[in-house]
Scaffold this active site. Structure first.
Site, PDB file in Angstrom:
ATOM      1  CG  HIS A 156      -5.389  -6.055  -1.146  1.00 18.95           C
ATOM      2  ND1 HIS A 156      -6.646  -6.167  -0.604  1.00 18.95           N
ATOM      3  CD2 HIS A 156      -5.355  -6.910  -2.216  1.00 18.95           C
ATOM      4  CE1 HIS A 156      -7.354  -7.033  -1.320  1.00 18.95           C
ATOM      5  NE2 HIS A 156      -6.592  -7.501  -2.299  1.00 18.95           N
TER       6      HIS A 156
ATOM      7  CE  LYS B  32      -4.054  -2.118   2.155  1.00 20.94           C
ATOM      8  NZ  LYS B  32      -5.174  -1.902   3.081  1.00 20.94           N
TER       9      LYS B  32
ATOM     10  CG  ASN C  75      -4.165  -2.696   6.490  1.00 19.56           C
ATOM     11  OD1 ASN C  75      -3.892  -2.230   5.403  1.00 19.56           O
ATOM     12  ND2 ASN C  75      -5.265  -3.377   6.728  1.00 19.56           N
TER      13      ASN C  75
ATOM     14  CD  GLU D  97      -8.495  -9.129  -4.703  1.00 19.57           C
ATOM     15  OE1 GLU D  97      -7.372  -9.499  -4.280  1.00 19.57           O
ATOM     16  OE2 GLU D  97      -9.416  -8.782  -3.942  1.00 19.57           O
TER      17      GLU D  97
ATOM     18  CE1 TYR E 114      -9.522  -2.765  -0.292  1.00 19.94           C
ATOM     19  CE2 TYR E 114      -8.946  -0.517  -0.865  1.00 19.94           C
ATOM     20  CZ  TYR E 114      -8.595  -1.752  -0.367  1.00 19.94           C
ATOM     21  OH  TYR E 114      -7.311  -1.982   0.086  1.00 19.94           O
TER      22      TYR E 114
HETATM   23  P1  ADP Z   1      -8.434  -6.859   4.352  1.00 17.45           P
HETATM   24  O1  ADP Z   1      -7.559  -5.808   3.694  1.00 17.45           O
HETATM   25  O2  ADP Z   1      -7.800  -7.392   5.615  1.00 17.45           O
HETATM   26  O3  ADP Z   1      -8.871  -7.954   3.402  1.00 17.45           O
HETATM   27  P2  ADP Z   1     -11.087  -5.577   4.153  1.00 17.45           P
HETATM   28  O4  ADP Z   1     -11.225  -6.103   2.758  1.00 17.45           O
HETATM   29  O5  ADP Z   1     -12.215  -5.789   5.103  1.00 17.45           O
HETATM   30  O6  ADP Z   1      -9.760  -6.119   4.873  1.00 17.45           O
HETATM   31  O7  ADP Z   1     -10.843  -4.000   4.084  1.00 17.45           O
HETATM   32  C1  ADP Z   1     -10.054  -3.423   3.083  1.00 17.45           C
HETATM   33  C2  ADP Z   1      -9.216  -2.313   3.686  1.00 17.45           C
HETATM   34  O8  ADP Z   1     -10.054  -1.282   4.168  1.00 17.45           O
HETATM   35  C3  ADP Z   1      -8.386  -2.757   4.893  1.00 17.45           C
HETATM   36  O9  ADP Z   1      -7.166  -3.377   4.546  1.00 17.45           O
HETATM   37  C4  ADP Z   1      -8.184  -1.445   5.618  1.00 17.45           C
HETATM   38  O10 ADP Z   1      -7.160  -0.671   5.002  1.00 17.45           O
HETATM   39  C5  ADP Z   1      -9.510  -0.738   5.374  1.00 17.45           C
HETATM   40  N1  ADP Z   1     -10.468  -0.992   6.468  1.00 17.45           N
HETATM   41  C6  ADP Z   1     -11.278  -2.066   6.620  1.00 17.45           C
HETATM   42  N2  ADP Z   1     -12.026  -1.967   7.733  1.00 17.45           N
HETATM   43  C7  ADP Z   1     -11.690  -0.764   8.295  1.00 17.45           C
HETATM   44  C8  ADP Z   1     -12.099  -0.057   9.461  1.00 17.45           C
HETATM   45  N3  ADP Z   1     -13.027  -0.550  10.284  1.00 17.45           N
HETATM   46  N4  ADP Z   1     -11.514   1.138   9.712  1.00 17.45           N
HETATM   47  C9  ADP Z   1     -10.589   1.657   8.888  1.00 17.45           C
HETATM   48  N5  ADP Z   1     -10.146   1.045   7.767  1.00 17.45           N
HETATM   49  C10 ADP Z   1     -10.691  -0.152   7.474  1.00 17.45           C
END
Ligand code: ADP
Length: 155
Positions: A117, A11, A114, A128, A51
């Site tokens: 992805h 990211k 974080n 994807e 997303y």
């Molecule tokens: P992942 O990336 O672990 O597969 P998700 O697909 O649920 O998780 O979410 C995509 C991205 O959106 C996450 O990696 C994170 O950057 C952001 N995100 C998800 N849930 C939250 C939240 N509750 N608060 C802030 N950012 C979030």
């Protein structure tokens, strides 16, 4: 188990924090074959698709915007059970809850910022990879260390 391909995005937070090499190195050392790799500036349109499952969430636009503050590095990784193994290495979404041994647990304190992805299922990986790579950008080279990485009956 089968050899699988999966998508990883480093990211913008990772690019900004000069962690590209360090995170790629973790995947390399684990044993994944890098079959595709490129730097990309993402668009809001592509992120809306990527997303879409978050479109009803209050943080949808904020998450999309965070993915555009710098380029991402897209990786196609291959290994036995790669989809699940890459997810496990990344750790849970919220870096504050992630175990220290995981990438998110070791490198971030944020839910949103974080580091990576990773595709969350085989179906998602297939969709994807097509979203981020053209077929000719996925390279089919032979990993010479194969017999050091897996037993003969593991693939
Ligand atoms: P992942 O990336 O672990 O597969 P998700 O697909 O649920 O998780 O979410 C995509 C991205 O959106 C996450 O990696 C994170 O950057 C952001 N995100 C998800 N849930 C939250 C939240 N509750 N608060 C802030 N950012 C979030």
């Amino acid at each position: 188990m089968a050899l699988e391909k999966t998508l990883v995005l480093l990211k913008p937070c990772t690019v900004q924090r000069a962690l590209i090499g360090e995170i790629i190195s973790i995947f390399e050392k684990k044993g994944f074959r890098i079959c595709g790799m490129k730097m990309m500036q993402l668009t809001d349109e592509l992120l809306s698709e990527h997303y879409a499952h978050l479109s009803g969430k209050p943080f949808f636009q904020q998450v999309k915007d965070s993915m555009r503050v710098a380029p991402v590095v897209a990786l196609c990784l291959e290994g036995v059970g790669a989809v699940e193994a890459v997810r496990a290495l990344a750790g849970p979404t919220n870096g504050r809850n992630a175990n220290p041994g995981t990438i998110r647990g070791s490198y971030c304190l944020s839910f949103q910022e974080n580091i990576v992805h990773t595709s969350d299922s085989h179906e998602a990986a297939e969709i994807e990879l097509k979203r981020f790579f053209k077929p000719e950008e996925i390279l089919d080279w032979k990993q010479d260390t194969f017999s050091s990485l897996y037993a003969a009956d593991e693939f």
